[in-house]
Design an enzyme around this catalytic site. Structure first.
Site, short mmCIF file in Angstrom:
data_model
loop_
_atom_site.label_atom_id
_atom_site.label_comp_id
_atom_site.label_asym_id
_atom_site.label_seq_id
_atom_site.Cartn_x
_atom_site.Cartn_y
_atom_site.Cartn_z
N GLN A 110 -3.21 2.79 9.72
CA GLN A 110 -1.89 2.88 9.10
C GLN A 110 -0.90 3.65 9.96
OE1 GLN A 110 -4.74 3.48 7.47
NE2 GLN A 110 -4.67 2.82 5.34
N ARG A 150 0.86 -1.18 0.00
CA ARG A 150 0.00 0.00 0.00
C ARG A 150 0.90 1.24 0.00
NH1 ARG A 150 1.48 1.79 4.20
NH2 ARG A 150 0.55 3.78 3.70
N GLY A 151 0.28 2.41 -0.14
CA GLY A 151 1.03 3.64 -0.28
C GLY A 151 1.14 3.92 -1.77
N ALA A 152 0.75 5.13 -2.17
CA ALA A 152 0.63 5.43 -3.60
C ALA A 152 1.91 5.12 -4.38
CB ALA A 152 0.19 6.88 -3.79
N ARG A 196 -7.01 -0.32 -7.32
CA ARG A 196 -7.22 0.82 -6.41
C ARG A 196 -7.49 2.05 -7.28
NH1 ARG A 196 -4.74 0.73 -1.33
NH2 ARG A 196 -6.18 2.43 -0.85
N ASN A 211 -5.78 12.73 -0.24
CA ASN A 211 -4.95 11.91 0.66
C ASN A 211 -5.90 11.17 1.59
OD1 ASN A 211 -2.35 11.03 1.58
ND2 ASN A 211 -2.64 12.26 3.40
N LYS A 212 -5.35 10.35 2.44
CA LYS A 212 -6.12 9.51 3.35
C LYS A 212 -7.21 10.30 4.06
CE LYS A 212 -5.54 6.08 3.77
NZ LYS A 212 -6.26 5.20 2.84
N ASP A 253 -2.15 10.83 -2.42
CA ASP A 253 -2.41 9.80 -3.42
C ASP A 253 -2.58 10.41 -4.79
OD1 ASP A 253 -3.41 8.83 -0.67
OD2 ASP A 253 -3.05 7.02 -1.85
#
Lengths: 320, 320
Positions: free
Chosen positions: B179, B51-53, B85, B229-230, B219
């Site tokens: 996260q 995970r993580g862009a 995603r 973003n998140k 992201d």
């Protein structure tokens, strides 16, 4: 309030003791605790078997009444009870009332009756903010679980629901203790539609136009209108302000603090951050989510400039 | 990045396959997953084992290389991977690069090398925002776990730490997937002091003057400076703005989207809200916290007006 379809109160006298709905076991188990002594009441407040500023006040009043019957002095009882939770002003307010009472049990009962009636009045007052089809966001639990009956922030929602309006509630989960799950549970008992969201989601929902109104409770509201409430309230007030969503605080008279005493923000235990309560394989369990260093401030202060209005027993006001 | 004192990368070629650190098992277990096929990579991205862009982009690049070796067409590989995603723009950016590559494996390796070098450059650029004794708040995980190495939002923190500055990081837990616990874990691997807080707490800490700087990842960042973003990032940006705390976004070139395509906000599964991962009696477990209706939007958009600046590979800028 309805539990499994039966109208009750969260705290009731039963013979020589009082019984309370055990909120530490909710929403996984519905159990009632018998409180017979000062220590029973102090422990129930400290460990959040009873919680919610108005209910803490009502429970503390009964704590004094039980303490006097045990032979404790009023000073001792008040000292023990005042030390349980530092932020909620209702606790001190209730203890002050008990100090002046001639008949402690009658006074404790009066505090409970007045709380229920006051919350019902807040519901009536807040009804004018509601309309059919409204989406309301709330944080933490300021429903009937947090009071003797009806709740504060949720009282207008129950009033609207009883009046036949369709209401949908966005319920902040409210980490670390997940009081939002209590809100979801009590709304479900009454059949009020609701959706639980992460504490992170409210701003996005407001940006998307999915929130018409925010209503929260308070543990202490200053004469200048600043509101101490559950940690995270301030973030939702900022988002409401940024998106022109009205942000209201339901404030019973017992939560107003006209003194200049600084807000004391309770730092609660690391375990609340490090563990989460739930169910594993059908049984209540706490899962450990981290061993990292943590901080756990339990309240924040929302400045009056972010508050659209205050819903009180006597009407909706723009100042306290 | 250091894992148990050994410098590694989150994704590395190993013979005829690639290995990745399994983030779904962290922080409870440190395990490496071998990805041998297109399906392995697609599943790893979709189920957030990676995970993580930026890391999603790097993994997708390897997914294409493995797919071609399996005999799949590039169109099939890109279609499968693009569907995993929707919000991270790096995924589409990496797939476009792979479409134009003559040697797929060399291109995937180049994407990884460039990501690591770019993140290191972000760290150097952001170092000028840091000082000895600083308190930095971050949301979600935009550290080396979210990239091939160094991270984006955490890169300036590692750069400062390597330069001998004392840095303390406030780590948002980042419900529903927590996260923040990954961030705490990776900071601990490097010995960077940190404190995990509920997502509700950041505003209060800023009001108290306990946060000097916010840095988050992204992201997808628009040419106009708006930042996806998140979920919850927007709330922290509002609080930073309200308290004059600088709010920076670390943006690798691969996360910039100069198109006019609307932000697509991924709605993730209800189970992420209803369950929490942790440890019960020494074993990894998921606890069920609610059966209530839930919503789970995974990202929000922070408008450019709330962003103090962007930390890029080529320096800190006030516009993208």
């Amino acid at each position: 309030m309805k539990v499994a379809g039966i109208w009750r109160r969260t705290i009731e006298r039963e013979g020589d003791h009082v019984i309370v709905l055990d909120q530490a076991a909710l929403p996984f188990e519905v159990t009632w605790l018998a409180l017979r002594t000062l220590d029973d009441v102090a422990r129930a407040i400290r460990d959040m078997h009873v919680r919610g500023a108005p209910l803490i006040g009502a429970a503390a009043a009964w704590g004094v009444a039980l303490a006097l019957r045990e032979g404790h002095t009023i000073d001792h009882a008040c000292r023990v009870l005042a030390a349980t939770r530092p932020t909620a002003v209702n606790l001190r307010w209730a203890l002050e009332r008990m100090r002046g009472a001639r008949d402690a049990e009658a006074e404790a009962q009066a505090i409970c009756d007045e709380d229920a009636a006051g919350c019902e009045a807040i519901g009536r007052a807040g009804l004018r903010l509601m309309r059919d089809g409204i989406n309301v966001l709330t944080h933490c639990n300021a429903g009937w679980l947090a009071t003797v009956d009806w709740g504060t922030a949720l009282a207008p929602i129950y009033a609207a629901h009883e009046a036949g309006m369709r209401v949908h509630v966005w319920v902040d989960e409210t980490r670390p203790r997940n009081q939002g799950l209590l809100t979801a549970w009590e709304l479900a008992q009454h059949g009020v539609p609701h959706t639980v969201i992460a504490d992170n989601a409210g701003g996005h929902l407001m940006q998307q136009g999915k929130v018409d109104l925010c209503i929260v409770g308070t543990d202490r509201t200053r004469g200048n209108g600043d509101v101490a409430n559950k940690i995270g309230t301030y973030l939702k007030a900022l988002a409401a302000h940024d998106n022109n969503v009205p942000f209201y605080v339901a404030v019973p008279a017992s939560s107003i603090d006209r003194s200049d005493a600084p807000f004391e923000i309770e730092e609660r235990s690391a375990d609340e951050m490090r563990t989460v309560a739930g169910v594993v394989a059908g049984k209540p369990a706490r899962v450990r989510v981290t061993d990292s260093p943590v901080a756990n401030p339990a309240f924040d202060v929302t400045p009056a400039r972010l508050v659209t209005g205050y819903i009180t027993e006597t009407g909706v006001r723009t100042a306290i």
